[in-house]
Design a protein around this motif. Structure first.
Motif, PDB file in Angstrom:
ATOM      1  N   THR A   8       0.827  -1.206   0.000  1.00 11.85           N
ATOM      2  CA  THR A   8       0.000   0.000   0.000  1.00 11.85           C
ATOM      3  C   THR A   8       0.859   1.253   0.000  1.00 11.85           C
ATOM      4  O   THR A   8       0.584   2.216  -0.732  1.00 11.85           O
ATOM      5  CB  THR A   8      -0.931   0.006   1.230  1.00 11.85           C
ATOM      6  OG1 THR A   8      -1.793  -1.125   1.167  1.00 11.85           O
ATOM      7  CG2 THR A   8      -1.763   1.275   1.283  1.00 11.85           C
ATOM      8  N   LYS A   9       1.911   1.265   0.789  1.00  8.87           N
ATOM      9  CA  LYS A   9       2.789   2.434   0.853  1.00  8.87           C
ATOM     10  C   LYS A   9       3.443   2.708  -0.498  1.00  8.87           C
ATOM     11  O   LYS A   9       3.545   3.859  -0.928  1.00  8.87           O
ATOM     12  CB  LYS A   9       3.848   2.238   1.939  1.00  8.87           C
ATOM     13  CG  LYS A   9       3.290   2.264   3.353  1.00  8.87           C
ATOM     14  CD  LYS A   9       4.386   2.044   4.387  1.00  8.87           C
ATOM     15  CE  LYS A   9       3.823   2.107   5.810  1.00  8.87           C
ATOM     16  NZ  LYS A   9       4.874   1.906   6.825  1.00  8.87           N
ATOM     17  N   ILE A 149      10.858   5.789  -0.899  1.00 12.54           N
ATOM     18  CA  ILE A 149      10.577   4.747   0.086  1.00 12.54           C
ATOM     19  C   ILE A 149      11.812   4.646   0.963  1.00 12.54           C
ATOM     20  O   ILE A 149      12.911   4.364   0.465  1.00 12.54           O
ATOM     21  CB  ILE A 149      10.303   3.383  -0.578  1.00 12.54           C
ATOM     22  CG1 ILE A 149       9.248   3.510  -1.697  1.00 12.54           C
ATOM     23  CG2 ILE A 149       9.885   2.358   0.465  1.00 12.54           C
ATOM     24  CD1 ILE A 149       7.892   3.942  -1.233  1.00 12.54           C
ATOM     25  N   LEU A 150      11.673   4.865   2.259  1.00 15.29           N
ATOM     26  CA  LEU A 150      12.807   4.973   3.177  1.00 15.29           C
ATOM     27  C   LEU A 150      12.833   3.772   4.122  1.00 15.29           C
ATOM     28  O   LEU A 150      11.899   3.553   4.890  1.00 15.29           O
ATOM     29  CB  LEU A 150      12.705   6.266   3.996  1.00 15.29           C
ATOM     30  CG  LEU A 150      12.576   7.566   3.184  1.00 15.29           C
ATOM     31  CD1 LEU A 150      12.030   8.683   4.046  1.00 15.29           C
ATOM     32  CD2 LEU A 150      13.934   7.942   2.610  1.00 15.29           C
ATOM     33  N   LYS A 151      13.914   2.991   4.050  1.00 16.63           N
ATOM     34  CA  LYS A 151      14.084   1.852   4.965  1.00 16.63           C
ATOM     35  C   LYS A 151      15.431   1.987   5.652  1.00 16.63           C
ATOM     36  O   LYS A 151      16.485   1.741   5.076  1.00 16.63           O
ATOM     37  CB  LYS A 151      14.024   0.527   4.192  1.00 16.63           C
ATOM     38  CG  LYS A 151      14.424  -0.711   5.028  1.00 16.63           C
ATOM     39  CD  LYS A 151      13.481  -0.953   6.188  1.00 16.63           C
ATOM     40  CE  LYS A 151      13.817  -2.255   6.916  1.00 16.63           C
ATOM     41  NZ  LYS A 151      14.956  -2.088   7.863  1.00 16.63           N
ATOM     42  N   GLY A 177       1.764  10.998   0.579  1.00 16.81           N
ATOM     43  CA  GLY A 177       2.449   9.737   0.340  1.00 16.81           C
ATOM     44  C   GLY A 177       3.730   9.857  -0.444  1.00 16.81           C
ATOM     45  O   GLY A 177       4.334   8.845  -0.802  1.00 16.81           O
ATOM     46  N   TRP A 178       4.208  11.098  -0.690  1.00 16.52           N
ATOM     47  CA  TRP A 178       5.438  11.247  -1.490  1.00 16.52           C
ATOM     48  C   TRP A 178       6.643  10.649  -0.773  1.00 16.52           C
ATOM     49  O   TRP A 178       7.594  10.202  -1.419  1.00 16.52           O
ATOM     50  CB  TRP A 178       5.698  12.723  -1.821  1.00 16.52           C
ATOM     51  CG  TRP A 178       6.254  13.525  -0.675  1.00 16.52           C
ATOM     52  CD1 TRP A 178       5.552  14.233   0.250  1.00 16.52           C
ATOM     53  CD2 TRP A 178       7.637  13.691  -0.339  1.00 16.52           C
ATOM     54  NE1 TRP A 178       6.402  14.832   1.155  1.00 16.52           N
ATOM     55  CE2 TRP A 178       7.681  14.515   0.811  1.00 16.52           C
ATOM     56  CE3 TRP A 178       8.831  13.232  -0.888  1.00 16.52           C
ATOM     57  CZ2 TRP A 178       8.885  14.880   1.427  1.00 16.52           C
ATOM     58  CZ3 TRP A 178      10.033  13.591  -0.276  1.00 16.52           C
ATOM     59  CH2 TRP A 178      10.050  14.405   0.867  1.00 16.52           C
ATOM     60  N   ALA A 179       6.608  10.628   0.560  1.00 19.86           N
ATOM     61  CA  ALA A 179       7.675   9.983   1.345  1.00 19.86           C
ATOM     62  C   ALA A 179       7.033   8.907   2.209  1.00 19.86           C
ATOM     63  O   ALA A 179       6.051   9.171   2.916  1.00 19.86           O
ATOM     64  CB  ALA A 179       8.398  10.998   2.214  1.00 19.86           C
ATOM     65  N   GLN A 180       7.568   7.694   2.115  1.00 17.87           N
ATOM     66  CA  GLN A 180       7.032   6.571   2.875  1.00 17.87           C
ATOM     67  C   GLN A 180       8.159   5.915   3.655  1.00 17.87           C
ATOM     68  O   GLN A 180       9.293   5.819   3.165  1.00 17.87           O
ATOM     69  CB  GLN A 180       6.405   5.539   1.937  1.00 17.87           C
ATOM     70  CG  GLN A 180       5.248   6.047   1.108  1.00 17.87           C
ATOM     71  CD  GLN A 180       3.941   6.084   1.875  1.00 17.87           C
ATOM     72  OE1 GLN A 180       3.876   5.684   3.044  1.00 17.87           O
ATOM     73  NE2 GLN A 180       2.874   6.546   1.231  1.00 17.87           N
ATOM     74  N   GLN A 181       7.844   5.467   4.859  1.00 12.73           N
ATOM     75  CA  GLN A 181       8.833   4.754   5.668  1.00 12.73           C
ATOM     76  C   GLN A 181       8.379   3.318   5.875  1.00 12.73           C
ATOM     77  O   GLN A 181       7.216   3.068   6.196  1.00 12.73           O
ATOM     78  CB  GLN A 181       9.013   5.425   7.032  1.00 12.73           C
ATOM     79  CG  GLN A 181      10.079   4.759   7.897  1.00 12.73           C
ATOM     80  CD  GLN A 181      10.184   5.388   9.280  1.00 12.73           C
ATOM     81  OE1 GLN A 181       9.188   5.797   9.864  1.00 12.73           O
ATOM     82  NE2 GLN A 181      11.401   5.467   9.812  1.00 12.73           N
TER      83      GLN A 181
END
Length: 442
Positions: A8-9, A149-151, A177-181
């Motif tokens: 979803t992210k 997407i940040l991990k 949602g432009w930045a997701q963790q």
């Protein structure tokens, strides 16, 4: 509230990326300044969260599970937070990387083709240890119009979480949602399969880790791997300058990938150079490991074959004596990671040969390897340092986060006009025109 799945992210990021790409530079710049202001206003909360990560890291250090270098990379401070916000503002003020006309060609009268810089789309990043990396990547992603997407690693989970929330709240007026963790380890495997939604992966870690990512995804991977960097003190070096530069390359900040790990010294200057150099390292608590020829000149631990291929990320340095410039190049070619190398010499021809002969992303003359950095290169910041060759190399800043597409401006032109016996010829003339995007003006 149910936690969103990684799928979803990523889907939300993909939708946001299409909208983000249409924003003006002024809108993206305002978002970046909002992030910097929010971090400035949240030092106390950030440092409190970071303290939890550092305390846990120090416990694992005492248990022998973490290195001191990893714990050092975890630590934030007032001055570090100030440098982070300076970085964000620096990125904000960089030239807009989007919409630039890279080439213009007139195919015929009123039929003009433009090659235009655009965002890549959705960029997934997997990194470890340094909480400031999360802010760097998010800032560069926003400036270049990419969703991210940040991990981060679990060792910095508290720090990463609060920094992400600050960024998310500060940019609430930007595409949602432009930045997701993502945080769970299993989410990494999930995103590796999402080649229909993620356009680029940028892992930062060991060679083994990057190789794992490359082997388990069909998404293009821009790898940031180990920094086995070298400094070569040539026979024609200014030894006083060489001492200062070699010291800076190791000691100024040893826990990063652009710190020198192996010092090579020409045999003609080894006796004059090494005793003073090693003593200066000792005063800074550097553990020096040397080959047989080094050990004949100074009292140091013996270096093993493994040392030459090791990224210490700590106050440890391997040193070897070589007989020639060619031997230095050969050693670096055999053991290096194609990150950053430096030659210290007053002979420009020898410097040129060194710089041309090595296949590293950055090669320096009379300068510390520590300059291999996006901020110092004037890129604002970096999402990582690519040791590969496609599509970006060295410190990856805004330009490395863009690609291009073609815009064709015509006036009712048809291919039939240019086909068959009476075909009209193309002119194919390069010209200095710029494609104008009226929607980006405010």
């Amino acid at each position: 509230m149910t936690e969103k799945t990684a799928t979803t992210k990523v889907q939300e990021a993909q939708a946001a990326s299409l909208e983000l790409a249409t924003l003006s530079d002024a809108e993206r710049k305002r978002g970046l300044h909002a992030i910097a202001d929010a971090i400035d206003d949240s030092h106390e909360e950030i440092l409190a969260a970071n303290e939890k990560d550092v305390e846990a890291g120090e416990e694992l250090l005492a248990a022998g599970e973490y290195s001191q270098a990893l714990v050092d990379r975890l630590k934030l401070s007032e001055s570090k937070l100030e440098s982070i916000t300076d970085m964000v503002r620096s990125v904000a003020e960089q030239d807009d990387p989007l919409g630039e006309t890279l080439a213009a060609r007139r195919l015929d009268d009123d039929l003009e083709l433009f090659k235009v810089a655009v965002p890549i789309g959705v960029v997934g990043t997997i990194f470890e240890s340094r909480p400031d990396a999360l802010v760097q990547i998010a800032a560069l992603g926003l400036k270049s119009g990419n969703a991210v997407i940040l991990k981060g690693g679990s060792e910095a989970s508290h720090s990463n979480r609060i920094l992400y929330e600050i960024i998310r709240e500060a940019t609430a007026d930007l595409p949602d949602g432009w930045a997701q963790q993502i945080e769970a380890r299993e989410d990494v495997d999930a995103i590796l399969e999402m080649d229909d939604s993620i356009d680029l992966l940028m892992p930062r870690g060991s060679s083994e880790f990057v190789q794992y990512i490359q082997d388990n995804t069909s998404i293009p991977v821009l790898g940031h791997t180990e920094g086995i960097c070298h400094v070569f003190v040539d026979a024609e070096a200014d030894l006083e300058m060489a001492t200062d530069v070699a010291f800076d390359a190791k000691v100024q900040y040893p826990a990063v990938c652009n710190a020198v790990e192996t010092l090579l010294v020409h045999a003609d200057v080894a006796e004059a150079f090494l005793p003073e150099m090693v003593e200066r390292y000792r005063e800074a608590d550097v553990e020096v490991r040397g080959d047989d020829r080094v050990q004949e000149l100074v009292d140091v631990e013996a270096a093993t074959d493994e040392d030459w291929a090791t990224e210490y990320g700590d106050l440890v340095l391997s040193v070897a004596v070589v007989d020639s410039l060619t031997d230095a190049i050969g050693h670096i070619t055999q053991y290096g990671s194609k990150h950053t190398e430096s030659i210290l010499t007053e002979d420009d021809e020898r410097a040129s040969k060194f710089m041309r002969s090595l296949d590293s992303a950055s090669v320096f003359h009379n300068a510390s390897t520590r300059f291999s950095d996006g901020y110092r290169f004037g890129l604002g910041a970096e999402v990582g340092i690519s040791t590969g060759k496609i599509h970006a190399r060295g410190p990856v800043g805004l330009e490395g986060l863009t690609t291009y597409k073609y815009h064709l401006e015509g006036d009712g032109h048809r291919v039939a006009t240019y086909a068959g016996e009476d075909a009209r010829p193309f002119s194919h003339e390069e010209f200095d025109g710029e494609w104008t995007d009226a929607s980006r003006t405010e």
